[in-house]
Write a protein that holds these residues in place. Structure first.
Motif: not given
Lengths: 246, 261
Positions: A145, A163, A166-167, A170, A244-246, B109, B111, B153, B156
């Motif tokens: 990343q 980058i 934010p990750q 979480k 937001s990740e699904r 990324f 997120h 995202y 997916q």
């Protein structure tokens, strides 16, 4: 032996229990407006926790960024060394001793209120733990990343901001919430510097009424409620960030 | 705000097709005592598709990664568009904007939406207006057939889709050259084709590309030059036809006999 004799209480002892409970409740909380001890104490507890959390987060993020920058790039050597000393000292001594030193040594003659001393003590203490939590979050993000960000042309700090952080945030949210819960409860030692927080408030009621059960249980319940509310809020935030990740 | 961009485009036009984009001189890289790259010197010309092959541990990925200084060279110089990027005072972030990179593990990324993945760098670094960046991104997404994934995202998407997105994300910065670090090695076999298709398209459009890969078919079909690396050195370099039909050194013959069945 007749068991039923032992189990069945006489009718009047229950009503006696109820009315004596009522009397004790009135004595503990209503007479002389004693509930005010709890209310004012709760105010101090909340005030100290809130600002200590803020201070802890700011300090913690700063230290975490300095330490992980050093780990990744080898820069900020001096700052990193200072941070290491900070972490060692703060995590190596009890928070109560830190609070006492802060009050009786460092601010012994300074015109600073007890609340401020408490905020500083708990904030500085919490910062050390937050720092390690956040650093573990930064370290948990795949090196790829970071490289992807840099390869697009982002500077080290922009990559961090857009980058990595934010990750990382979480990932560390549950651990951070845990730290705040610990901090909230840790403020209960404020009584040692004569500051009336929630715990001290309950204890004052105990000492003037000679009644320990009700005031102390009330104090415990208030802490429990605050922690439950905090937990619920964090859960909500977590769910929003994850969605937001699904 | 456009000053920077105009100068960027001027340097663009300075280098014409066939002129050297990268000049690599005596490049060395060692990790502690282990020396991974040993005095590599070569040139990458604009418009070329250079394929780098070699056994694992031969230093091909390290070589590629040192071209945008993800690995800092221990010795030697790299000139990019006639400027020394290994110079201590060089602003590497500015050069990296023009050197796109595609990774083995995509490194999207997680997120951010696909669209945000693609527009973040142009908006923040090239100061492109958001609307314009989005339009450009959608244009690229159409080109790789993934426009309906704009709001999705990364989690997916399939591996092949992720890699196509990674390629267009790099393209959104309008780079002068693209570096591919084993772009198909982490993919299921059935997804390799779709990614190679995109890369072939790119090659045909004249993009300068450096590709570290094990896909010999790709090297044969679109490579304009093949570098064979072994033990930190470029052992043989030639056109794909020559490399595959008339390998000269024994090490290359041995390598090809193992990968070409």
């Amino acid at each position: 032996m007749d068991l039923s004799n032992l189990l069945i209480l006489p009718q009047n002892s229950i009503s006696l229990g109820l009315s004596s409970f009522q009397a004790k409740f009135i004595q503990c909380f209503v007479d002389d407006n004693r509930y005010q001890y709890l209310l004012k104490g709760l105010g101090s507890t909340l005030l100290i926790t809130l600002f200590a959390v803020l201070l802890g987060v700011i300090l913690g993020f700063l230290v975490a960024i300095i330490r992980s920058t050093y780990d990744k790039t080898g820069k900020l050597k001096v700052l990193n060394a200072i941070c290491n000393v900070y972490l060692t000292v703060i995590r190596g001594t009890p928070v109560m001793v830190q609070l006492l030193i802060m009050y009786y040594v460092i601010f012994a003659t300074a015109p600073v209120t007890k609340i401020v001393v408490a905020i500083l003590s708990f904030g500085i203490n919490s910062g050390a733990y937050v720092a390690e939590i956040v650093r573990s979050g930064i370290m948990s993000i795949d090196q790829g990343q970071f490289e992807a960000g840099r390869s697009l042309g982002f500077s080290y700090s922009s990559t961090m901001v857009y980058i990595i952080m934010p990750q990382a945030f979480k990932n560390v949210l549950p651990a951070l919430a845990n730290e705040f819960i610990v901090l909230l409860k840790e403020t209960s030692i404020c009584g040692y510097i004569g500051l009336m927080d929630l715990t001290r408030g309950g204890d004052i009621i105990r000492s003037v009424t000679y009644e320990a059960f009700l005031p102390l249980i009330a104090v415990a319940l208030v802490y429990l409620c605050m922690v439950m509310i905090l937990t619920a809020l964090v859960k909500k935030l977590e769910r929003r960030l994850r969605s937001s990740e699904r | 705000m456009n000053d920077k961009n105009t100068t960027a485009f001027e340097t663009h036009s300075e280098i014409k097709d066939g002129e050297a984009l990268f000049r690599i001189d005596n490049l060395c890289k060692s990790f502690g005592k282990l020396s991974v790259l040993k005095n590599i010197s070569t040139e990458i010309k604009k418009g070329e598709v250079v394929v780098i092959i070699g056994p694992s541990g031969s230093g091909k990925s390290t070589f590629l990664r040192s071209l945008n200084l993800l690995e800092e060279p221990t010795k030697g110089t790299i000139l990019f568009e006639n400027k020394d990027i290994t110079d201590k005072h060089a602003d590497i972030n500015l050069y990296r904007q023009k050197i796109g990179m595609v990774f083995q593990h995509f490194n999207l990324f997680p997120h951010m939406t696909i669209l945000r993945n693609m527009t973040l760098a142009p908006i923040k670094l090239l100061k492109m207006p958001e609307e314009e960046a989005k339009e450009m991104a959608m244009e690229y997404l159409k080109r790789v057939g993934l426009e309906e994934k704009a709001q999705a995202y990364p989690n997916q998407l399939s591996g092949g889709q992720k890699q196509r997105i990674a390629i267009v994300r790099a393209l959104c910065m309008q780079p002068d050259v693209l570096l591919f670090d084993e772009p198909t090695s982490a993919l299921d076999p059935e997804m390799v084709g779709e990614v190679l298709e995109v890369m072939k398209d790119l090659a045909k459009s004249g993009m300068t590309m450096l590709v570290v890969t094990h896909e010999m078919g790709f090297a044969k079909e679109v490579g304009s030059r093949v570098l064979f690396m072994d033990d930190g050195k470029i052992v043989e370099e030639n056109t794909p036809e020559e490399i595959f039909a008339n390998p000269k050194c024994d090490r290359l013959k041995d390598f090809l006999s193992k990968v070409l069945i």
